[in-house]
Design an enzyme around this catalytic site. Structure first.
Site, PDB file in Angstrom:
ATOM      1  N   ASN A   1     -34.541 -35.648 -12.435  1.00  0.00           N
ATOM      2  CA  ASN A   1     -35.492 -36.559 -13.089  1.00  0.00           C
ATOM      3  C   ASN A   1     -34.986 -36.978 -14.473  1.00  0.00           C
ATOM      4  OD1 ASN A   1     -35.857 -34.261 -14.554  1.00  0.00           O
ATOM      5  ND2 ASN A   1     -38.082 -34.175 -14.364  1.00  0.00           N
TER       6      ASN A   1
ATOM      7  N   TYR B   1     -38.766 -15.120  -0.189  1.00  0.00           N
ATOM      8  CA  TYR B   1     -38.312 -15.897   0.975  1.00  0.00           C
ATOM      9  C   TYR B   1     -37.243 -15.129   1.756  1.00  0.00           C
ATOM     10  CZ  TYR B   1     -40.814 -20.292   0.562  1.00  0.00           C
ATOM     11  OH  TYR B   1     -41.808 -21.246   0.579  1.00  0.00           O
TER      12      TYR B   1
ATOM     13  N   TYR C   1     -39.325 -20.253 -20.341  1.00  0.00           N
ATOM     14  CA  TYR C   1     -38.032 -20.292 -19.646  1.00  0.00           C
ATOM     15  C   TYR C   1     -37.744 -18.946 -18.972  1.00  0.00           C
ATOM     16  CZ  TYR C   1     -32.982 -21.058 -18.956  1.00  0.00           C
ATOM     17  OH  TYR C   1     -31.726 -21.201 -18.416  1.00  0.00           O
TER      18      TYR C   1
ATOM     19  N   LYS D   1     -37.723 -18.240 -14.836  1.00  0.00           N
ATOM     20  CA  LYS D   1     -36.539 -17.812 -14.070  1.00  0.00           C
ATOM     21  C   LYS D   1     -36.786 -16.478 -13.382  1.00  0.00           C
ATOM     22  CE  LYS D   1     -33.544 -21.144 -14.998  1.00  0.00           C
ATOM     23  NZ  LYS D   1     -32.847 -21.950 -13.991  1.00  0.00           N
TER      24      LYS D   1
ATOM     25  N   THR E   1     -33.401 -33.837 -19.062  1.00  0.00           N
ATOM     26  CA  THR E   1     -32.382 -33.412 -20.039  1.00  0.00           C
ATOM     27  C   THR E   1     -30.980 -33.816 -19.596  1.00  0.00           C
ATOM     28  OG1 THR E   1     -32.242 -31.232 -19.000  1.00  0.00           O
ATOM     29  CG2 THR E   1     -33.695 -31.436 -20.907  1.00  0.00           C
TER      30      THR E   1
ATOM     31  N   THR F   1     -22.771 -20.940 -21.009  1.00  0.00           N
ATOM     32  CA  THR F   1     -21.618 -21.698 -20.518  1.00  0.00           C
ATOM     33  C   THR F   1     -21.537 -23.013 -21.280  1.00  0.00           C
ATOM     34  OG1 THR F   1     -21.779 -20.644 -18.366  1.00  0.00           O
ATOM     35  CG2 THR F   1     -20.618 -22.744 -18.437  1.00  0.00           C
TER      36      THR F   1
HETATM   37  N1  LIG Z   1     -25.457 -23.811 -19.478  1.00  0.00           N
HETATM   38  C1  LIG Z   1     -25.786 -22.558 -19.589  1.00  0.00           C
HETATM   39  O1  LIG Z   1     -25.244 -21.843 -20.439  1.00  0.00           O
HETATM   40  C2  LIG Z   1     -26.800 -21.917 -18.670  1.00  0.00           C
HETATM   41  C3  LIG Z   1     -27.076 -20.569 -18.853  1.00  0.00           C
HETATM   42  C4  LIG Z   1     -27.997 -19.947 -18.021  1.00  0.00           C
HETATM   43  C5  LIG Z   1     -28.610 -20.660 -17.001  1.00  0.00           C
HETATM   44  N2  LIG Z   1     -28.322 -21.970 -16.842  1.00  0.00           N
HETATM   45  C6  LIG Z   1     -29.042 -22.681 -15.766  1.00  0.00           C
HETATM   46  O2  LIG Z   1     -28.188 -23.572 -15.095  1.00  0.00           O
HETATM   47  C7  LIG Z   1     -28.914 -24.736 -14.706  1.00  0.00           C
HETATM   48  C8  LIG Z   1     -28.233 -25.976 -15.248  1.00  0.00           C
HETATM   49  O3  LIG Z   1     -28.226 -25.910 -16.673  1.00  0.00           O
HETATM   50  P1  LIG Z   1     -27.395 -26.925 -17.560  1.00  0.00           P
HETATM   51  O4  LIG Z   1     -26.794 -26.153 -18.649  1.00  0.00           O
HETATM   52  O5  LIG Z   1     -26.536 -27.770 -16.692  1.00  0.00           O
HETATM   53  O6  LIG Z   1     -28.590 -27.772 -18.195  1.00  0.00           O
HETATM   54  P2  LIG Z   1     -28.861 -29.354 -18.134  1.00  0.00           P
HETATM   55  O7  LIG Z   1     -30.105 -29.606 -18.913  1.00  0.00           O
HETATM   56  O8  LIG Z   1     -27.651 -30.112 -18.517  1.00  0.00           O
HETATM   57  O9  LIG Z   1     -29.124 -29.578 -16.591  1.00  0.00           O
HETATM   58  C9  LIG Z   1     -30.378 -29.377 -15.979  1.00  0.00           C
HETATM   59  C10 LIG Z   1     -30.686 -30.614 -15.152  1.00  0.00           C
HETATM   60  O10 LIG Z   1     -31.941 -30.413 -14.494  1.00  0.00           O
HETATM   61  C11 LIG Z   1     -32.694 -31.626 -14.605  1.00  0.00           C
HETATM   62  N3  LIG Z   1     -34.111 -31.270 -14.464  1.00  0.00           N
HETATM   63  C12 LIG Z   1     -34.852 -30.477 -15.272  1.00  0.00           C
HETATM   64  N4  LIG Z   1     -36.098 -30.371 -14.766  1.00  0.00           N
HETATM   65  C13 LIG Z   1     -36.122 -31.087 -13.624  1.00  0.00           C
HETATM   66  C14 LIG Z   1     -37.116 -31.364 -12.644  1.00  0.00           C
HETATM   67  N5  LIG Z   1     -38.349 -30.864 -12.754  1.00  0.00           N
HETATM   68  N6  LIG Z   1     -36.789 -32.147 -11.595  1.00  0.00           N
HETATM   69  C15 LIG Z   1     -35.536 -32.658 -11.463  1.00  0.00           C
HETATM   70  N7  LIG Z   1     -34.554 -32.438 -12.362  1.00  0.00           N
HETATM   71  C16 LIG Z   1     -34.854 -31.676 -13.414  1.00  0.00           C
HETATM   72  C17 LIG Z   1     -32.329 -32.181 -15.952  1.00  0.00           C
HETATM   73  O11 LIG Z   1     -32.584 -33.555 -16.098  1.00  0.00           O
HETATM   74  C18 LIG Z   1     -30.820 -31.866 -15.999  1.00  0.00           C
HETATM   75  O12 LIG Z   1     -30.059 -32.906 -15.423  1.00  0.00           O
HETATM   76  C19 LIG Z   1     -30.337 -24.551 -15.227  1.00  0.00           C
HETATM   77  O13 LIG Z   1     -31.151 -24.052 -14.196  1.00  0.00           O
HETATM   78  C20 LIG Z   1     -30.178 -23.520 -16.314  1.00  0.00           C
HETATM   79  O14 LIG Z   1     -31.350 -22.763 -16.494  1.00  0.00           O
HETATM   80  C21 LIG Z   1     -27.442 -22.620 -17.665  1.00  0.00           C
END
Ligand SMILES: NC(=O)c1ccc[n+]([C@@H]2O[C@H](COP(=O)([O-])OP(=O)(O)OC[C@H]3O[C@@H](n4cnc5c(N)ncnc54)[C@H](O)[C@@H]3O)[C@@H](O)[C@H]2O)c1
Length: 309
Positions: A32, A159, A145, A149, A35, A175
């Site tokens: 969507n 599930y 958050y 999670k 972010t 990351t």
């Molecule tokens: N980057 C990190 O260090 C890190 C660490 C721990 C966990 N994560 C997890 O990895 C995943 C990706 O993180 P990222 O760093 O790429 O962040 P990001 O914000 O770049 O990517 C998240 C994506 O999800 C989309 N999104 C959010 N809510 C949504 C919804 N309700 N419907 C559809 N799309 C939606 C956003 O638009 C975005 O494109 C996340 O679940 C995050 O919690 C990332």
């Protein structure tokens, strides 16, 4: 394979989309853009094996085609954004995970959850192994958050137990890399962008809190290994090399060649003091460990942001 990725236009998701397409798979990206940015996947839109749906995964999503994997990466992921949108954050962890699990069940697909080191909260065990249950403030400003999670993990294993779904869960530790957003407030992008703009780097507290930083290529390699492994319990993926936030700030200034200095601000609420993955499981089960040094990863990320700002 047909691979559905929620959050596929975000930082990590966009690298996954590219990787899977390069391997000849078909990718259905659902985002969507709350972010993430279309720009991250713009060069994929002309690829016949790529489909992009603008959709909030907290709402039911229907798709005709067969699906082999559902990868649930959609979540608001940076503290700045999830503190601004706590309800949306909880909804993607709760309803979004439920919807993605429902798709996986209906399509007899495998399900993959992007969980986080934040489920360990402000840990009293260091480094954090997967068996550690965490120390989370369930009503604090970061709880939207962390608890979303934790609930996403609980739903995934419900599930698994009740429907026999084939599941994978990774707990991602900090990351970084190209395709991060310049202004999302995460520490690596924040520091690089401040240094490139010749602004002082903002450090919270004394900067003696530690973090570990995993370069995106290492994480993607780990994700592919998890998909190929027969292991359903959570696995930590991250880089165990530990740095203080102050060390990161100084290295960033040096690599950018900036002398804008460092400014200190009070520590935010519930900011973890230490964070470092125990990756014994990833080493033993996946034969995976990070290869890219912080210095090399930062250089690549600095080059990316230089081209963007
Ligand atoms: N980057 C990190 O260090 C890190 C660490 C721990 C966990 N994560 C997890 O990895 C995943 C990706 O993180 P990222 O760093 O790429 O962040 P990001 O914000 O770049 O990517 C998240 C994506 O999800 C989309 N999104 C959010 N809510 C949504 C919804 N309700 N419907 C559809 N799309 C939606 C956003 O638009 C975005 O494109 C996340 O679940 C995050 O919690 C990332």
């Amino acid at each position: 394979m047909n691979i559905l990725i929620s959050g596929g236009s975000g930082f990590i998701g966009s690298h996954l989309c590219k990787k899977f397409l390069a391997q000849g798979h078909r990718v259905i990206c659902v985002d969507n853009f709350i972010t993430g940015r279309k720009e991250n996947v713009e060069d994929l839109i002309t690829n016949d094996n790529f489909k992009l749906y603008e959709h909030d995964i907290s709402e039911p999503f229907f798709i005709e085609s067969d699906i082999d994997w559902v990868l649930h990466f959609a979540s608001i992921a940076s503290p700045k954004d999830y503190i601004a949108y706590p309800i949306k954050t909880l909804k993607s962890g709760l309803l979004g995970t439920h919807n993605c699990l429902g798709i996986a069940k209906a399509k007899k697909a495998k399900f993959f959850l992007a969980s986080t080191s934040e489920i360990y909260g402000d840990p009293d065990i260091h480094p954090q192994p997967e068996e550690y249950w965490g120390r989370v403030n369930s009503i604090g400003i970061r709880s939207c958050y962390d608890e979303s999670k934790r609930a996403a993990e609980a739903l995934t294993y419900a599930y698994y137990r009740q429907h026999g779904l084939d599941v994978r869960v990774i707990r991602i530790f900090n990351t970084y890399g190209p395709n991060m957003q310049a202004d999302d407030g995460r520490v690596v992008s924040n520091f690089i962008v401040q240094a490139l703009r010749s602004q002082p780097i903002t450090v919270y507290g004394q900067g003696d809190q530690t973090r570990s930083f995993c370069y995106i290529d290492d994480l993607i390699a780990g994700i592919l290994k998890v998909m190929g492994a027969y292991y359903y319990l959570p696995i930590n993926l991250g880089n165990p090399a530990e740095f203080t936030v102050l060390e990161l700030a100084q290295l960033t200034l040096k690599l950018v060649g900036a002398n804008s200095g460092i400014e200190y601000f009070p520590l935010p609420e519930d900011d973890p003091k230490q964070r470092k993955p125990d990756i014994t499981k990833a080493k033993e089960i996946l034969n995976w460990q990070p290869q890219v040094s912080l210095e090399q990863g930062l250089k690549n990320t600095i080059a990316y942001f230089k081209s963007k700002i």
